[in-house]
Design a protein around this motif. Structure first.
Motif, PDB file in Angstrom:
ATOM      1  N   VAL A 158       0.923  -1.213   0.012  1.00 19.25           N
ATOM      2  CA  VAL A 158       0.137   0.025   0.051  1.00 19.25           C
ATOM      3  C   VAL A 158       0.861   1.150   0.005  1.00 19.25           C
ATOM      4  N   PHE A 159       1.766   1.241   0.753  1.00 27.75           N
ATOM      5  CA  PHE A 159       2.801   2.365   1.110  1.00 27.75           C
ATOM      6  C   PHE A 159       3.536   2.730  -0.492  1.00 27.75           C
ATOM      7  N   ALA A 160       3.892   1.557  -0.998  1.00 28.48           N
ATOM      8  CA  ALA A 160       4.638   1.637  -2.195  1.00 28.48           C
ATOM      9  C   ALA A 160       3.760   2.246  -3.301  1.00 28.48           C
ATOM     10  N   SER A 161       2.492   1.828  -3.421  1.00 28.88           N
ATOM     11  CA  SER A 161       1.499   2.041  -4.173  1.00 28.88           C
ATOM     12  C   SER A 161       1.329   3.814  -4.174  1.00 28.88           C
ATOM     13  N   ARG A 162       1.245   4.284  -2.892  1.00 31.25           N
ATOM     14  CA  ARG A 162       1.090   5.725  -2.788  1.00 31.25           C
ATOM     15  C   ARG A 162       2.099   6.751  -3.289  1.00 31.25           C
ATOM     16  N   VAL A 163       3.496   5.796  -3.051  1.00 29.46           N
ATOM     17  CA  VAL A 163       4.661   6.542  -3.435  1.00 29.46           C
ATOM     18  C   VAL A 163       4.641   6.616  -5.108  1.00 29.46           C
ATOM     19  N   GLN A 164       4.221   5.470  -5.601  1.00 34.30           N
ATOM     20  CA  GLN A 164       4.100   5.250  -7.190  1.00 34.30           C
ATOM     21  C   GLN A 164       3.128   6.420  -7.829  1.00 34.30           C
ATOM     22  N   ARG A 165       2.125   6.607  -6.971  1.00 35.92           N
ATOM     23  CA  ARG A 165       0.944   7.376  -7.384  1.00 35.92           C
ATOM     24  C   ARG A 165       1.637   9.070  -7.433  1.00 35.92           C
ATOM     25  N   GLU A 166       2.213   9.190  -6.693  1.00 35.78           N
ATOM     26  CA  GLU A 166       2.998  10.759  -6.440  1.00 35.78           C
ATOM     27  C   GLU A 166       4.124  10.909  -7.292  1.00 35.78           C
ATOM     28  N   ASN A 167       4.830   9.745  -7.789  1.00 39.57           N
ATOM     29  CA  ASN A 167       5.882   9.778  -8.681  1.00 39.57           C
ATOM     30  C   ASN A 167       5.779   8.679  -9.546  1.00 39.57           C
ATOM     31  N   PRO A 168       4.911   8.560 -10.841  1.00 34.40           N
ATOM     32  CA  PRO A 168       4.495   7.579 -11.626  1.00 34.40           C
ATOM     33  C   PRO A 168       5.978   6.978 -12.436  1.00 34.40           C
ATOM     34  N   ARG A 169       6.971   7.799 -12.688  1.00 40.54           N
ATOM     35  CA  ARG A 169       7.940   7.716 -13.501  1.00 40.54           C
ATOM     36  C   ARG A 169       9.034   6.928 -12.613  1.00 40.54           C
ATOM     37  N   ALA A 170       8.958   7.253 -11.534  1.00 40.52           N
ATOM     38  CA  ALA A 170      10.367   6.857 -10.478  1.00 40.52           C
ATOM     39  C   ALA A 170      10.334   5.132 -10.443  1.00 40.52           C
ATOM     40  N   ILE A 171      11.496   4.818 -10.451  1.00 39.12           N
ATOM     41  CA  ILE A 171      11.679   3.438  -9.866  1.00 39.12           C
ATOM     42  C   ILE A 171      11.676   3.239  -8.295  1.00 39.12           C
ATOM     43  N   ILE A 172      10.930   2.411  -7.840  1.00 40.17           N
ATOM     44  CA  ILE A 172      10.579   2.129  -6.667  1.00 40.17           C
ATOM     45  C   ILE A 172      11.340   0.770  -6.142  1.00 40.17           C
ATOM     46  N   MET A 173      12.270   1.189  -5.004  1.00 44.81           N
ATOM     47  CA  MET A 173      13.099  -0.041  -4.529  1.00 44.81           C
ATOM     48  C   MET A 173      12.619  -0.082  -3.104  1.00 44.81           C
ATOM     49  N   HIS A 174      12.706  -1.443  -2.586  1.00 41.33           N
ATOM     50  CA  HIS A 174      12.786  -1.852  -1.077  1.00 41.33           C
ATOM     51  C   HIS A 174      14.324  -2.154  -0.800  1.00 41.33           C
ATOM     52  N   ILE A 175      15.040  -1.293   0.485  1.00 39.64           N
ATOM     53  CA  ILE A 175      16.132  -1.867   0.794  1.00 39.64           C
ATOM     54  C   ILE A 175      16.237  -1.976   2.323  1.00 39.64           C
ATOM     55  N   ASN A 176      16.813  -2.968   2.671  1.00 35.26           N
ATOM     56  CA  ASN A 176      16.943  -3.155   4.154  1.00 35.26           C
ATOM     57  C   ASN A 176      18.179  -2.395   4.544  1.00 35.26           C
ATOM     58  N   GLY A 177      18.270  -1.436   5.476  1.00 38.24           N
ATOM     59  CA  GLY A 177      19.481  -0.895   5.553  1.00 38.24           C
ATOM     60  C   GLY A 177      20.256  -1.574   6.756  1.00 38.24           C
ATOM     61  N   LEU A 178      19.867  -2.707   7.436  1.00 41.19           N
ATOM     62  CA  LEU A 178      20.429  -3.361   8.402  1.00 41.19           C
ATOM     63  C   LEU A 178      21.132  -4.328   7.941  1.00 41.19           C
ATOM     64  N   THR A 179      20.496  -5.219   6.967  1.00 42.61           N
ATOM     65  CA  THR A 179      20.776  -6.434   6.450  1.00 42.61           C
ATOM     66  C   THR A 179      21.573  -6.057   5.196  1.00 42.61           C
ATOM     67  N   GLY A 180      21.213  -5.020   4.484  1.00 43.92           N
ATOM     68  CA  GLY A 180      21.802  -4.538   2.998  1.00 43.92           C
ATOM     69  C   GLY A 180      21.076  -5.089   2.126  1.00 43.92           C
ATOM     70  N   GLN A 181      20.097  -6.026   2.113  1.00 36.16           N
ATOM     71  CA  GLN A 181      19.221  -6.708   1.307  1.00 36.16           C
ATOM     72  C   GLN A 181      18.745  -5.626   0.238  1.00 36.16           C
ATOM     73  N   GLY A 182      18.822  -5.842  -1.000  1.00 34.03           N
ATOM     74  CA  GLY A 182      18.358  -4.674  -2.277  1.00 34.03           C
ATOM     75  C   GLY A 182      19.574  -3.843  -2.350  1.00 34.03           C
ATOM     76  N   ALA A 183      20.695  -3.780  -1.449  1.00 36.36           N
ATOM     77  CA  ALA A 183      21.924  -2.445  -1.757  1.00 36.36           C
ATOM     78  C   ALA A 183      22.502  -2.931  -3.003  1.00 36.36           C
ATOM     79  N   TYR A 184      22.802  -4.326  -3.366  1.00 39.79           N
ATOM     80  CA  TYR A 184      23.567  -4.642  -4.477  1.00 39.79           C
ATOM     81  C   TYR A 184      22.881  -4.378  -6.011  1.00 39.79           C
ATOM     82  N   GLU A 185      21.464  -4.471  -5.795  1.00 33.13           N
ATOM     83  CA  GLU A 185      20.724  -4.127  -6.989  1.00 33.13           C
ATOM     84  C   GLU A 185      20.926  -2.680  -7.389  1.00 33.13           C
TER      85      GLU A 185
END
Length: 231
Positions: free
Chosen positions: A149-176
């Motif tokens: 739901v939160f990601a969809s709200r973000v996309q609604r405000e900026n439809p052209r942006a790439i949306i990414m989920h990153i975990n700042g503790l484990t680093g999951q998503g940081a490589y991508e």
């Protein structure tokens, strides 16, 4: 040298994301430096120094952080060139919902967290709406449904942006994320003659110049008054 601008509300996880991403960038053999913009205080520079990353910080004090950023970004780029950096990351805390610290042709990233409130994407303004990439953090604390739901709200405000989920503790998503910010970047030698993507907050009024007295008699310059007759 490539310049990357990362911004977002305080405590959204910007520094944690940058630290994990730098690990991936170093593994690619890239030399990375960071310039930290903030308003009153930061000790994030000490964190970067501990991992042997060139870093400098600038505090805007009584000056609008956006104006401070624009006034100093030329010197920041020159500093990065002198160090022969491959990537220079500019990190700034969005301290008002009108912040617009992005430059045309320079990759812009906004960091926002799942705990900030479901309507926060509507409130952030150009800092989110003009970003190329929006990184959402703290997804491990909320449910999958809340993340979507939160990601969809973000996309609604900026439809052209790439949306990414990153975990700042484990680093999951940081490589991508590191792969994306290295892709299709414009190498720069100067930011002179480049333009901001959006105008910075309006100035100047008497309070910008240090006035402390309250009342119409002391209010001059660029002011905006509330229409009290509006229903």
């Amino acid at each position: 040298m490539n310049l990357i601008t990362i911004s977002g509300p305080p405590s959204s996880g910007k520094t944690s994301i940058i630290l994990k991403t730098i690990e991936s960038l170093k593994n690619k053999g890239l030399k990375v430096g960071v310039f930290k913009f903030d308003c009153l205080y930061t000790d994030d520079d000490l964190i970067y120094k501990k991992i042997d990353v060139p870093v400098k910080k600038g505090l805007s004090g009584s000056v609008c952080p956006d104006h401070f950023f624009v006034s100093n970004i030329e010197e920041v780029v020159q500093w990065g060139k002198e160090l022969n950096l491959d990537i220079l990351i500019s990190e700034s805390a969005g301290l008002c919902n009108r912040c617009s610290p992005y430059i045309q042709g320079i990759k812009a990233i906004c960091v926002i967290d799942n705990l900030s409130g479901i309507n926060t994407p509507k409130k952030i303004g150009p800092m989110l709406k003009t970003a190329d990439i929006v990184v959402i953090t703290k997804g491990d604390i909320v449910s999958q449904a809340e993340r979507e739901v939160f990601a969809s709200r973000v996309q609604r405000e900026n439809p052209r942006a790439i949306i990414m989920h990153i975990n700042g503790l484990t680093g999951q998503g940081a490589y991508e994320f590191s792969n994306i910010i290295c892709r299709d970047n414009e190498e720069i030698t100067t930011v002179v003659e480049k333009k901001l993507r959006f105008s910075v907050p309006s100035a100047v009024c008497s309070y910008c110049l240090g006035e402390t007295r309250i009342g119409s008699s002391y209010q001059m310059g660029n002011l905006r008054k509330i229409d009290m007759e509006e229903k």
